[in-house]
Design a protein around this motif. Sequence first.
Motif, PDB file in Angstrom:
ATOM      1  N   HIS A 148       5.463   6.492  -4.996  1.00  0.00           N
ATOM      2  CA  HIS A 148       6.061   6.419  -6.330  1.00  0.00           C
ATOM      3  C   HIS A 148       7.245   5.459  -6.402  1.00  0.00           C
ATOM      4  O   HIS A 148       8.226   5.712  -7.104  1.00  0.00           O
TER       5      HIS A 148
ATOM      6  N   LEU B  32      -4.968  -1.625  -5.401  1.00  0.00           N
ATOM      7  CA  LEU B  32      -4.968  -1.442  -3.949  1.00  0.00           C
ATOM      8  C   LEU B  32      -5.886  -0.311  -3.507  1.00  0.00           C
ATOM      9  O   LEU B  32      -6.374  -0.305  -2.388  1.00  0.00           O
ATOM     10  N   ARG B  33      -6.131   0.635  -4.385  1.00  0.00           N
ATOM     11  CA  ARG B  33      -6.999   1.771  -4.041  1.00  0.00           C
ATOM     12  C   ARG B  33      -8.446   1.530  -4.431  1.00  0.00           C
ATOM     13  O   ARG B  33      -9.311   2.342  -4.125  1.00  0.00           O
TER      14      ARG B  33
ATOM     15  N   GLY C 235       3.374  -1.358 -11.727  1.00  0.00           N
ATOM     16  CA  GLY C 235       3.273  -0.531 -10.518  1.00  0.00           C
ATOM     17  C   GLY C 235       1.976   0.257 -10.488  1.00  0.00           C
ATOM     18  O   GLY C 235       1.317   0.350  -9.447  1.00  0.00           O
ATOM     19  N   MET C 236       1.577   0.805 -11.637  1.00  0.00           N
ATOM     20  CA  MET C 236       0.337   1.573 -11.703  1.00  0.00           C
ATOM     21  C   MET C 236      -0.868   0.659 -11.490  1.00  0.00           C
ATOM     22  O   MET C 236      -1.806   1.005 -10.761  1.00  0.00           O
TER      23      MET C 236
ATOM     24  N   TRP D 188      -1.120  -0.122  -7.859  1.00  0.00           N
ATOM     25  CA  TRP D 188      -1.612   1.040  -7.117  1.00  0.00           C
ATOM     26  C   TRP D 188      -3.128   1.184  -7.272  1.00  0.00           C
ATOM     27  O   TRP D 188      -3.849   1.359  -6.296  1.00  0.00           O
TER      28      TRP D 188
ATOM     29  N   ASN E 239       0.814  -1.209   0.000  1.00  0.00           N
ATOM     30  CA  ASN E 239       0.000   0.000   0.000  1.00  0.00           C
ATOM     31  C   ASN E 239       0.851   1.264   0.000  1.00  0.00           C
ATOM     32  O   ASN E 239       0.518   2.244  -0.647  1.00  0.00           O
ATOM     33  N   LYS E 240       1.943   1.249   0.742  1.00  0.00           N
ATOM     34  CA  LYS E 240       2.794   2.435   0.862  1.00  0.00           C
ATOM     35  C   LYS E 240       3.684   2.641  -0.351  1.00  0.00           C
ATOM     36  O   LYS E 240       3.860   3.758  -0.820  1.00  0.00           O
ATOM     37  N   TRP E 241       4.287   1.578  -0.847  1.00  0.00           N
ATOM     38  CA  TRP E 241       5.307   1.689  -1.886  1.00  0.00           C
ATOM     39  C   TRP E 241       4.794   2.391  -3.144  1.00  0.00           C
ATOM     40  O   TRP E 241       5.404   3.353  -3.604  1.00  0.00           O
ATOM     41  N   PRO E 242       3.649   1.978  -3.732  1.00  0.00           N
ATOM     42  CA  PRO E 242       3.188   2.700  -4.925  1.00  0.00           C
ATOM     43  C   PRO E 242       2.752   4.128  -4.620  1.00  0.00           C
ATOM     44  O   PRO E 242       2.926   5.017  -5.449  1.00  0.00           O
ATOM     45  N   CYS E 243       2.200   4.358  -3.440  1.00  0.00           N
ATOM     46  CA  CYS E 243       1.758   5.712  -3.084  1.00  0.00           C
ATOM     47  C   CYS E 243       2.935   6.679  -2.987  1.00  0.00           C
ATOM     48  O   CYS E 243       2.770   7.876  -3.160  1.00  0.00           O
TER      49      CYS E 243
ATOM     50  N   THR F 252       9.749   4.926   1.413  1.00  0.00           N
ATOM     51  CA  THR F 252       8.875   3.837   1.875  1.00  0.00           C
ATOM     52  C   THR F 252       9.311   3.285   3.228  1.00  0.00           C
ATOM     53  O   THR F 252       8.498   3.190   4.146  1.00  0.00           O
TER      54      THR F 252
END
Length: 88
Positions: free
Chosen positions: A33, A78-79, A71-72, A75, A27-31, A39
Amino acid sequence: MASGSTPRPRPCPPRSPARRPLPTTPNKWPCLHGSWDRTPTSLGTHRNTVRRRLTRIAALLDADLDAPDIGMELWFTLRSPDRDPPPA
């Protein structure tokens, strides 16, 4: 304890939130970037721990998390409001 008997192993301590890698790290890593510096700071853990977790996640997903489209997709997934909440 009698002499010659083996000591019993201690029970494992309960897992702290920082030790729950799969719900928090992806959850943190893609947010952030894909930042390898921000991270771990955000999670309160060491950068090598984040790398190990993401390597494990990439293996579980059979995906290259460094690829921008992957990665996108991670992200957005997860959202997504449709997804199940992460385990506690």
